[in-house]
Design a protein around this motif. Structure first.
Motif, PDB file in Angstrom:
ATOM      1  N   GLU A  83      -1.268 -10.549   6.783  1.00  0.00           N
ATOM      2  CA  GLU A  83      -1.592 -11.150   5.470  1.00  0.00           C
ATOM      3  C   GLU A  83      -2.639 -10.316   4.740  1.00  0.00           C
ATOM      4  O   GLU A  83      -2.789 -10.421   3.525  1.00  0.00           O
ATOM      5  N   VAL A  84      -3.367  -9.507   5.507  1.00  0.00           N
ATOM      6  CA  VAL A  84      -4.362  -8.601   4.923  1.00  0.00           C
ATOM      7  C   VAL A  84      -3.997  -7.188   5.369  1.00  0.00           C
ATOM      8  O   VAL A  84      -3.808  -6.949   6.567  1.00  0.00           O
ATOM      9  N   ILE A  85      -3.878  -6.266   4.408  1.00  0.00           N
ATOM     10  CA  ILE A  85      -3.459  -4.894   4.740  1.00  0.00           C
ATOM     11  C   ILE A  85      -4.533  -3.925   4.249  1.00  0.00           C
ATOM     12  O   ILE A  85      -4.788  -3.837   3.043  1.00  0.00           O
ATOM     13  N   MET A  86      -5.182  -3.238   5.171  1.00  0.00           N
ATOM     14  CA  MET A  86      -6.196  -2.238   4.806  1.00  0.00           C
ATOM     15  C   MET A  86      -5.545  -0.857   4.904  1.00  0.00           C
ATOM     16  O   MET A  86      -5.097  -0.447   5.963  1.00  0.00           O
ATOM     17  N   LEU A  87      -5.524  -0.148   3.769  1.00  0.00           N
ATOM     18  CA  LEU A  87      -4.836   1.143   3.694  1.00  0.00           C
ATOM     19  C   LEU A  87      -5.848   2.263   3.950  1.00  0.00           C
ATOM     20  O   LEU A  87      -6.669   2.572   3.086  1.00  0.00           O
ATOM     21  N   LEU A  88      -5.763   2.869   5.141  1.00  0.00           N
ATOM     22  CA  LEU A  88      -6.752   3.886   5.524  1.00  0.00           C
ATOM     23  C   LEU A  88      -6.079   5.216   5.859  1.00  0.00           C
ATOM     24  O   LEU A  88      -6.377   5.847   6.875  1.00  0.00           O
ATOM     25  N   VAL A  89      -5.154   5.601   4.998  1.00  0.00           N
ATOM     26  CA  VAL A  89      -4.533   6.931   5.109  1.00  0.00           C
ATOM     27  C   VAL A  89      -5.227   7.822   4.077  1.00  0.00           C
ATOM     28  O   VAL A  89      -5.909   7.319   3.175  1.00  0.00           O
ATOM     29  N   LEU A 112      -4.319  -6.711  -0.375  1.00  0.00           N
ATOM     30  CA  LEU A 112      -4.322  -5.269  -0.104  1.00  0.00           C
ATOM     31  C   LEU A 112      -5.755  -4.769  -0.262  1.00  0.00           C
ATOM     32  O   LEU A 112      -6.387  -4.979  -1.299  1.00  0.00           O
ATOM     33  N   LEU A 113      -6.250  -4.092   0.781  1.00  0.00           N
ATOM     34  CA  LEU A 113      -7.606  -3.532   0.731  1.00  0.00           C
ATOM     35  C   LEU A 113      -7.544  -2.010   0.767  1.00  0.00           C
ATOM     36  O   LEU A 113      -6.660  -1.431   1.412  1.00  0.00           O
ATOM     37  N   GLN A 154      -2.251   6.134  -8.688  1.00  0.00           N
ATOM     38  CA  GLN A 154      -1.329   6.499  -7.606  1.00  0.00           C
ATOM     39  C   GLN A 154      -0.708   5.249  -6.989  1.00  0.00           C
ATOM     40  O   GLN A 154       0.409   5.266  -6.510  1.00  0.00           O
ATOM     41  N   ILE A 155      -1.479   4.177  -6.997  1.00  0.00           N
ATOM     42  CA  ILE A 155      -0.953   2.871  -6.591  1.00  0.00           C
ATOM     43  C   ILE A 155      -0.998   1.960  -7.818  1.00  0.00           C
ATOM     44  O   ILE A 155      -2.041   1.837  -8.461  1.00  0.00           O
ATOM     45  N   VAL A 156       0.150   1.379  -8.134  1.00  0.00           N
ATOM     46  CA  VAL A 156       0.177   0.338  -9.179  1.00  0.00           C
ATOM     47  C   VAL A 156       0.570  -0.941  -8.446  1.00  0.00           C
ATOM     48  O   VAL A 156       1.739  -1.158  -8.134  1.00  0.00           O
ATOM     49  N   PRO A 157      -0.437  -1.770  -8.104  1.00  0.00           N
ATOM     50  CA  PRO A 157      -0.140  -2.897  -7.213  1.00  0.00           C
ATOM     51  C   PRO A 157       0.697  -3.983  -7.868  1.00  0.00           C
ATOM     52  O   PRO A 157       0.609  -4.200  -9.073  1.00  0.00           O
ATOM     53  N   ASP A 158       1.503  -4.633  -7.034  1.00  0.00           N
ATOM     54  CA  ASP A 158       2.286  -5.771  -7.523  1.00  0.00           C
ATOM     55  C   ASP A 158       1.348  -6.829  -8.093  1.00  0.00           C
ATOM     56  O   ASP A 158       0.245  -7.023  -7.577  1.00  0.00           O
ATOM     57  N   GLU A 159       1.841  -7.531  -9.118  1.00  0.00           N
ATOM     58  CA  GLU A 159       0.976  -8.518  -9.787  1.00  0.00           C
ATOM     59  C   GLU A 159       0.785  -9.784  -8.963  1.00  0.00           C
ATOM     60  O   GLU A 159      -0.055 -10.621  -9.290  1.00  0.00           O
ATOM     61  N   GLN A 178      -4.680  11.143  -0.889  1.00  0.00           N
ATOM     62  CA  GLN A 178      -3.558  11.809  -1.557  1.00  0.00           C
ATOM     63  C   GLN A 178      -2.199  11.288  -1.076  1.00  0.00           C
ATOM     64  O   GLN A 178      -1.175  11.568  -1.692  1.00  0.00           O
ATOM     65  N   LEU A 179      -2.171  10.540   0.045  1.00  0.00           N
ATOM     66  CA  LEU A 179      -0.899  10.002   0.564  1.00  0.00           C
ATOM     67  C   LEU A 179      -0.724   8.521   0.238  1.00  0.00           C
ATOM     68  O   LEU A 179       0.325   7.938   0.506  1.00  0.00           O
ATOM     69  N   GLN A 180      -1.758   7.906  -0.322  1.00  0.00           N
ATOM     70  CA  GLN A 180      -1.739   6.443  -0.431  1.00  0.00           C
ATOM     71  C   GLN A 180      -0.638   5.907  -1.347  1.00  0.00           C
ATOM     72  O   GLN A 180      -0.026   4.886  -1.048  1.00  0.00           O
ATOM     73  N   GLY A 181      -0.366   6.627  -2.458  1.00  0.00           N
ATOM     74  CA  GLY A 181       0.676   6.171  -3.376  1.00  0.00           C
ATOM     75  C   GLY A 181       2.021   6.122  -2.671  1.00  0.00           C
ATOM     76  O   GLY A 181       2.751   5.110  -2.731  1.00  0.00           O
ATOM     77  N   GLN A 182       2.326   7.195  -1.965  1.00  0.00           N
ATOM     78  CA  GLN A 182       3.601   7.301  -1.246  1.00  0.00           C
ATOM     79  C   GLN A 182       3.708   6.235  -0.143  1.00  0.00           C
ATOM     80  O   GLN A 182       4.735   5.559  -0.023  1.00  0.00           O
ATOM     81  N   VAL A 183       2.634   6.068   0.641  1.00  0.00           N
ATOM     82  CA  VAL A 183       2.664   5.092   1.740  1.00  0.00           C
ATOM     83  C   VAL A 183       2.784   3.668   1.169  1.00  0.00           C
ATOM     84  O   VAL A 183       3.525   2.843   1.690  1.00  0.00           O
ATOM     85  N   TYR A 184       2.082   3.415   0.061  1.00  0.00           N
ATOM     86  CA  TYR A 184       2.182   2.089  -0.561  1.00  0.00           C
ATOM     87  C   TYR A 184       3.632   1.806  -0.971  1.00  0.00           C
ATOM     88  O   TYR A 184       4.180   0.753  -0.644  1.00  0.00           O
TER      89      TYR A 184
END
Ligand code: NDP
Length: 326
Positions: free
Chosen positions: A75-81, A104-105, A116-121, A84-90
């Motif tokens: 339910e909680v996702i921390m993105l620690l890549v 999303l954290l 690079q990330i456009v998060p879902d609303e 420069q890769l975060q947009g693609q991984v997202y």
């Protein structure tokens, strides 16, 4: 006046009641995962099949999932890549697994700030950015204290993003030291500026140029290395402990007089102009564009600079001196 919050301002139970996916197990990832686990949280690790970090995660007692599997179950996702890769991984591994209300954290604002990330609303989005490398984050937590962090809520759909984000920061140990409320732009721009102008770019250019100046003038490289690079730690420790005035009180009067006399001749108005330009390039996105294009081209400049960096005489001298003066 900055708002700084501590343990008493954060409810640890909130994050303990959620399942947390840590995507990436590098400098930050391993520290977040271990601190959260020791704080009683339910943590999953997400890593690609052929990730070099899988072995380290296994040694720490995890059974890593694929990033999309971890994102689906948490339910909680921390993105620690890497940023420069975060947009693609997202887009590839997280977005398809999102459900309304997930949080999303991120730990640095680059990917959101520069689109690079456009998060879902439909999801909550927030940042907890520790003020230090993962090794320090883990070490301080293990000692019963913590390192400070910057935090902000970027998107709050549920109305619960603030409390859950602070709860995460508490599980990480950061509210033991204090967490400072910021904005995404402030964290991203000041972080990039400080690393380019002071902590990394400024400091290494200052050290190398001073080393080259002494060696060119005929001084022994070993002596130049010791006084221009190795002693930086002694001064940095004093600055960290008590600030500039405290450091000035701790050094000799001769060193202090030389500081006032010569410092402003080295870092002069021309340098200030360059700093302002570096800040503009960060604020208007031109640095980010250059870095994104560099990655799209396979990092040719970064690789060339790394080769030059490794071949500089200060490295050979340094390796030798660190063995002689451990
Ligand atoms: P690292 O490079 O140390 O670690 C990145 C991790 O991501 C590695 O485990 C890497 O695996 C993994 N990874 C690479 N590609 C993928 C992928 N496609 N899917 C899942 N995992 C992947 O990064 P940092 O920990 O330094 O940085 C992470 C974030 O934390 C960044 O946003 C950074 O700005 C921020 N941050 C970093 C700080 C620091 O001091 N390092 C301080 C504060 C914030 P592999 O081993 O296979 O490459």
């Amino acid at each position: 006046m900055a708002t700084i919050l501590y343990d008493a301002d954060a409810d640890l139970e909130l994050i303990r009641q959620k399942r947390v996916a840590i995507i990436g197990y590098g400098s930050q990832g391993h520290a977040h995962a271990l601190n959260l686990r020791d704080s009683g949280c339910d943590v999953l690790i997400g890593l690609p099949e052929r990730s070099k970090s899988r072995e380290r995660a296994r040694q720490d007692g995890w059974s890593p999932l694929l990033p999309h599997e971890a994102a689906a179950q948490a339910e909680v996702i921390m993105l620690l890549v890497p940023d420069q890769l975060q947009g693609q991984v997202y887009r590839q591994s997280i977005q398809p697994e999102l459900a309304p209300g997930k949080l999303l954290l991120i730990a640095h604002g680059f990917s959101l700030q520069y689109g690079q990330i456009v998060p879902d609303e439909t999801i909550d989005v927030a940042m907890v950015a520790p003020n230090g490398p993962g090794a320090q984050l883990r070490h301080m937590y293990s000692q019963g204290s913590g390192i400070p962090a910057l935090w902000t809520v970027y998107q709050d759909v549920t109305g619960r993003a603030r409390d859950l984000t602070l709860s995460y920061a508490r599980a990480l140990g950061c509210t033991r030291a204090g967490v400072i409320q910021t904005t995404l732009a402030e964290e991203t721009e000041t972080d990039l500026f400080a690393e380019q102008v002071v902590l990394c770019g400024g400091l290494t250019s200052l050290i190398r140029t001073a080393f080259e100046t002494l060696v060119e003038a005929g001084y022994q490289p070993e002596v130049a290395y010791t006084c221009c690079l190795q002693e930086v730690k002694l001064i940095a420790d004093l600055l960290y402990k008590g600030g500039i005035h405290f450091m000035h009180n701790s050094i000799s009067d001769t060193a202090e007089f030389g500081d006032y006399l010569t410092g402003p001749r080295i870092i002069d108005e021309h340098t200030r102009g360059n700093m302002r330009q570096a800040l503009k390039d960060i604020q208007n996105g031109s640095f980010a564009r250059e870095w994104i294009m560099e990655n799209q081209a396979g990092q040719p400049m970064l690789k060339a600079w790394r080769r030059q960096d490794a071949a500089h005489p200060i490295e050979t001298v340094g390796e030798h001196m660190r063995k002689l003066l451990p």
